[in-house]
Design an enzyme around this catalytic site. Sequence first.
Site, short mmCIF file in Angstrom:
data_model
loop_
_atom_site.label_atom_id
_atom_site.label_comp_id
_atom_site.label_asym_id
_atom_site.label_seq_id
_atom_site.Cartn_x
_atom_site.Cartn_y
_atom_site.Cartn_z
CE LYS A 89 -49.66 -34.43 -12.98
NZ LYS A 89 -48.51 -34.18 -13.89
CE LYS A 125 -45.75 -39.79 -20.87
NZ LYS A 125 -45.89 -40.62 -19.64
CG ASP A 165 -42.12 -40.61 -19.58
OD1 ASP A 165 -43.04 -41.17 -18.96
OD2 ASP A 165 -41.47 -41.20 -20.48
CG ASN A 239 -37.39 -41.36 -10.94
OD1 ASN A 239 -38.52 -41.82 -11.05
ND2 ASN A 239 -37.01 -40.66 -9.89
N1 GLU Z 1 -44.40 -40.03 -16.77
C1 GLU Z 1 -45.03 -40.64 -15.64
C2 GLU Z 1 -46.05 -41.66 -16.14
O1 GLU Z 1 -45.80 -42.30 -17.13
C3 GLU Z 1 -45.58 -39.64 -14.63
C4 GLU Z 1 -46.57 -38.65 -15.16
C5 GLU Z 1 -46.97 -37.57 -14.16
O2 GLU Z 1 -46.50 -37.59 -13.04
O3 GLU Z 1 -47.76 -36.71 -14.58
O4 GLU Z 1 -47.07 -41.91 -15.56
#
Ligand code: GLU
Length: 450
Positions: A89, A125, A165, A239
Amino acid sequence: MGYVREVCDYLARTSPAQAEFYQAAQEVLMSLRPLMEKYPKYQEHKIIERIVEPERQILFRVNWTDDKGEIHINKGYRIEFNSALGPYKGGLRFHPSVNAGVIKFLGFEQIFKNSLTGLQIGGGKGGSDFDPKGKSDNEIMRFCQAFMSELYRHIGATTDVPAGDIGVGGREIGYLFGMYKKLANSYEGVLTGKSLLWGGSLARTEATGYGAVYFAKYMLEDRGETLKGKRCVVSGSGNVSIYTIEKLYQLGALPITCSDSNGMIYDEDGIDLALLKELKETKRVRLNEYTKSRPNAKYTPVSGYKEGTNGVWSIPCFAAFPSATQNELNAQDAKTLLANGCICVSEGANMPSTPEAVDIFVENKIAYGPGKAANAGGVATSQLEMQQNASMTNWTFEEVDAKLAQIMKNIYTNASATAAEFGDPTNLVMGANIAGFRKVADAMIEQGLV
Ligand code: GLU
């Protein structure tokens, strides 16, 4: 402890070009030393050697055409770092600075962040060096479709669930989801951050920023302080920043700055949130437009910042919320913040403070919430979106927000209790790293050598 140092040296040798990854890994590993000394099982099972190696890394070509019909080629990445606690995730970042080392650092941080949420999610990621700036809607759509035409075969609602992101928000998630659904012939919760019309969760958009402010609130409560009536500085204008500013207002604080890659706004009377949303969410324009509607606010271009510093951190404040990107706050910035009376830093961005800046915050025992703890509200709410998708229900905004606040409280309590257990109660860097690591490591041991 020589053993941890050896693993760090090994990483420096084997990932020589991946400076951000090495920085993130070194911070985590060095703070694990008291845990490693107390519990030899982690060394016996070679957990730290295993945890620094991604389970899988995917690198792919993305070719697409612009509105003039010209062909462009970008690099696409997905790193599936650790699945001990659940499906991979983590977000997708579209930004020209993206490279293998950046994605690897983000994926590594995500393992521990996701563990800290207390929810069943592993770490991953992805992203691309594609630059969304100045692209038309159609170009964004074609790029997202091209990107998903490879990514779709690697992801799934119980395998790997990407989200947004930097450079990836609701619009991009829509195009990515549409292409996934077509190629996989499956309507499933394979992405989070979806629109409310087709499977998204209320409060997901707000969650990272709100979470970073909740985290600050809990750190401060423990010190008998509150954000009420306090001047706060925020960097970025995406955001995370927008919803940090919104929650600060809700708690009675006064957010006075925001920034983008060209410069910063200092609005002494408080950032005009409606205007900021209009400029950044609707019109998608640069921040210098802000002063057209707010002539009393001050815009400073990056060229006007004091050499080697980020202008945002030079504005006196009670609390600071770095919400832009990695390494946006260095030692000099940290010293300026402290000299101006700042007593709280809560990181909405991933690894925004350099290692030297982190050391200054920790040594001075201010209320410092490192990104992997303070910004975990975004991914935690993504998991709440997955829960709603799996049970085919929708919760109200208030329900999700209440769960988010509780999760942030649990993360704070867990990180500070762990910091106390290992002898340095205010050191949330150590507390978050050990608490996040310990759960993943124990799960890896229980699941055997796979
Ligand atoms: N990009 C966000 C983070 O750095 C959210 C990742 C997500 O919701 O999977 O945690």
